[in-house]
Write a protein that holds these residues in place. Structure first.
Motif, PDB file in Angstrom:
ATOM      1  N   ASP A 182     -30.448 -51.507 -16.650  1.00 28.62           N
ATOM      2  CA  ASP A 182     -30.683 -51.261 -18.070  1.00 28.62           C
ATOM      3  C   ASP A 182     -32.192 -51.114 -18.296  1.00 28.62           C
ATOM      4  OD1 ASP A 182     -30.930 -51.258 -20.821  1.00 28.62           O
ATOM      5  OD2 ASP A 182     -29.490 -52.862 -21.133  1.00 28.62           O
ATOM      6  N   ILE A 183     -32.624 -49.909 -18.687  1.00 34.49           N
ATOM      7  CA  ILE A 183     -34.051 -49.657 -18.930  1.00 34.49           C
ATOM      8  C   ILE A 183     -34.305 -49.305 -20.402  1.00 34.49           C
ATOM      9  CG2 ILE A 183     -34.535 -48.963 -16.556  1.00 34.49           C
ATOM     10  CD1 ILE A 183     -34.589 -46.028 -17.607  1.00 34.49           C
ATOM     11  N   THR A 184     -33.410 -49.758 -21.264  1.00 35.42           N
ATOM     12  CA  THR A 184     -33.507 -49.430 -22.687  1.00 35.42           C
ATOM     13  C   THR A 184     -34.860 -49.824 -23.261  1.00 35.42           C
ATOM     14  OG1 THR A 184     -31.136 -49.824 -22.863  1.00 35.42           O
ATOM     15  CG2 THR A 184     -32.388 -49.714 -24.926  1.00 35.42           C
ATOM     16  N   GLN A 185     -35.295 -51.041 -23.005  1.00 33.48           N
ATOM     17  CA  GLN A 185     -36.550 -51.523 -23.581  1.00 33.48           C
ATOM     18  C   GLN A 185     -37.738 -50.697 -23.092  1.00 33.48           C
ATOM     19  OE1 GLN A 185     -36.381 -53.710 -26.032  1.00 33.48           O
ATOM     20  NE2 GLN A 185     -38.543 -53.341 -26.367  1.00 33.48           N
ATOM     21  N   LEU A 186     -37.753 -50.337 -21.824  1.00 34.36           N
ATOM     22  CA  LEU A 186     -38.843 -49.522 -21.284  1.00 34.36           C
ATOM     23  C   LEU A 186     -38.909 -48.152 -21.962  1.00 34.36           C
ATOM     24  CD1 LEU A 186     -38.410 -50.287 -17.477  1.00 34.36           C
ATOM     25  CD2 LEU A 186     -40.217 -51.140 -18.977  1.00 34.36           C
ATOM     26  N   VAL A 187     -37.751 -47.546 -22.192  1.00 27.67           N
ATOM     27  CA  VAL A 187     -37.704 -46.234 -22.840  1.00 27.67           C
ATOM     28  C   VAL A 187     -38.166 -46.346 -24.289  1.00 27.67           C
ATOM     29  CG1 VAL A 187     -36.197 -44.336 -23.558  1.00 27.67           C
ATOM     30  CG2 VAL A 187     -35.919 -45.353 -21.297  1.00 27.67           C
ATOM     31  N   LYS A 188     -37.730 -47.396 -24.995  1.00 27.43           N
ATOM     32  CA  LYS A 188     -38.149 -47.591 -26.379  1.00 27.43           C
ATOM     33  C   LYS A 188     -39.657 -47.814 -26.475  1.00 27.43           C
ATOM     34  CE  LYS A 188     -33.855 -49.194 -28.450  1.00 27.43           C
ATOM     35  NZ  LYS A 188     -33.175 -50.295 -29.168  1.00 27.43           N
ATOM     36  N   GLU A 189     -40.216 -48.568 -25.535  1.00 25.31           N
ATOM     37  CA  GLU A 189     -41.658 -48.794 -25.530  1.00 25.31           C
ATOM     38  C   GLU A 189     -42.422 -47.496 -25.280  1.00 25.31           C
ATOM     39  OE1 GLU A 189     -42.358 -51.852 -22.623  1.00 25.31           O
ATOM     40  OE2 GLU A 189     -41.372 -53.388 -23.844  1.00 25.31           O
ATOM     41  N   LEU A 190     -41.954 -46.703 -24.329  1.00 24.08           N
ATOM     42  CA  LEU A 190     -42.585 -45.405 -24.060  1.00 24.08           C
ATOM     43  C   LEU A 190     -42.516 -44.493 -25.287  1.00 24.08           C
ATOM     44  CD1 LEU A 190     -41.674 -44.256 -20.465  1.00 24.08           C
ATOM     45  CD2 LEU A 190     -43.760 -43.715 -21.647  1.00 24.08           C
ATOM     46  N   GLU A 191     -41.363 -44.477 -25.943  1.00 27.25           N
ATOM     47  CA  GLU A 191     -41.197 -43.658 -27.139  1.00 27.25           C
ATOM     48  C   GLU A 191     -42.155 -44.122 -28.238  1.00 27.25           C
ATOM     49  OE1 GLU A 191     -37.481 -41.850 -29.664  1.00 27.25           O
ATOM     50  OE2 GLU A 191     -37.335 -43.936 -29.036  1.00 27.25           O
ATOM     51  N   GLY A 192     -42.304 -45.432 -28.383  1.00 30.10           N
ATOM     52  CA  GLY A 192     -43.233 -45.984 -29.372  1.00 30.10           C
ATOM     53  C   GLY A 192     -44.678 -45.607 -29.076  1.00 30.10           C
ATOM     54  N   LYS A 193     -45.066 -45.650 -27.798  1.00 28.08           N
ATOM     55  CA  LYS A 193     -46.429 -45.267 -27.414  1.00 28.08           C
ATOM     56  C   LYS A 193     -46.697 -43.801 -27.728  1.00 28.08           C
ATOM     57  CE  LYS A 193     -47.027 -48.611 -23.695  1.00 28.08           C
ATOM     58  NZ  LYS A 193     -47.137 -48.821 -22.245  1.00 28.08           N
ATOM     59  N   GLU A 194     -45.725 -42.944 -27.454  1.00 26.58           N
ATOM     60  CA  GLU A 194     -45.892 -41.522 -27.755  1.00 26.58           C
ATOM     61  C   GLU A 194     -45.999 -41.293 -29.254  1.00 26.58           C
ATOM     62  OE1 GLU A 194     -43.194 -38.787 -26.009  1.00 26.58           O
ATOM     63  OE2 GLU A 194     -43.909 -39.188 -23.985  1.00 26.58           O
ATOM     64  N   ARG A 195     -45.190 -41.983 -30.022  1.00 22.46           N
ATOM     65  CA  ARG A 195     -45.226 -41.851 -31.477  1.00 22.46           C
ATOM     66  C   ARG A 195     -46.584 -42.316 -32.011  1.00 22.46           C
ATOM     67  NH1 ARG A 195     -40.545 -44.477 -33.139  1.00 22.46           N
ATOM     68  NH2 ARG A 195     -39.429 -42.607 -32.576  1.00 22.46           N
ATOM     69  N   LYS A 196     -47.106 -43.394 -31.415  1.00 28.42           N
ATOM     70  CA  LYS A 196     -48.406 -43.923 -31.846  1.00 28.42           C
ATOM     71  C   LYS A 196     -49.522 -42.920 -31.550  1.00 28.42           C
ATOM     72  CE  LYS A 196     -50.350 -48.411 -32.074  1.00 28.42           C
ATOM     73  NZ  LYS A 196     -50.323 -49.764 -31.595  1.00 28.42           N
ATOM     74  N   LYS A 197     -49.457 -42.263 -30.389  1.00 28.16           N
ATOM     75  CA  LYS A 197     -50.453 -41.239 -30.052  1.00 28.16           C
ATOM     76  C   LYS A 197     -50.437 -40.112 -31.065  1.00 28.16           C
ATOM     77  CE  LYS A 197     -50.581 -41.731 -25.031  1.00 28.16           C
ATOM     78  NZ  LYS A 197     -50.253 -41.067 -23.755  1.00 28.16           N
ATOM     79  N   ILE A 198     -49.241 -39.691 -31.457  1.00 30.48           N
ATOM     80  CA  ILE A 198     -49.109 -38.607 -32.438  1.00 30.48           C
ATOM     81  C   ILE A 198     -49.662 -39.061 -33.784  1.00 30.48           C
ATOM     82  CG2 ILE A 198     -47.442 -37.235 -33.771  1.00 30.48           C
ATOM     83  CD1 ILE A 198     -45.727 -37.215 -31.160  1.00 30.48           C
ATOM     84  N   ASP A 199     -49.336 -40.283 -34.189  1.00 32.86           N
ATOM     85  CA  ASP A 199     -49.837 -40.799 -35.464  1.00 32.86           C
ATOM     86  C   ASP A 199     -51.354 -40.875 -35.464  1.00 32.86           C
ATOM     87  OD1 ASP A 199     -47.271 -41.029 -36.421  1.00 32.86           O
ATOM     88  OD2 ASP A 199     -47.128 -43.202 -36.106  1.00 32.86           O
TER      89      ASP A 199
END
Length: 85
Positions: free
Chosen positions: A59-76
């Motif tokens: 289960d790598i759900t948390q890792l994927v969510k963290e990566l998605e959050g980092k990408e969203r933060k870069k865009i913001d």
């Protein structure tokens, strides 16, 4: 090296998609995030990530969510730096 990725998500009901992917020097969570982005792009409505499973048992759900959050933060941050309003 190949991995099998299952992405479980919620739309108007629960659903999942799976596929076999070649890592090509990337981490499984990076490949899973790209797969998740493609799923969201193909859908006409919002989907919420529920679970990401690699090779049937990791289960790598948390890792994927963290990566998605980092990408969203870069865009913001980019938007905050370059848009005048």
């Amino acid at each position: 090296m190949n991995v099998n990725i299952q992405i479980h998500y919620i739309t108007s009901s629960k659903a999942y998609q799976k596929g076999d992917f070649h890592l090509r020097g990337r981490k499984p969570e990076q490949v899973a995030l790209e797969f998740w982005k493609q799923i969201k792009k193909d859908m006409s409505y919002n989907a919420e990530l529920e679970k990401v499973i690699v090779d049937g048992n990791n289960d790598i759900t948390q890792l994927v969510k963290e990566l998605e959050g980092k990408e969203r933060k870069k865009i913001d941050n980019f938007v905050d730096d370059y848009l005048p309003f």
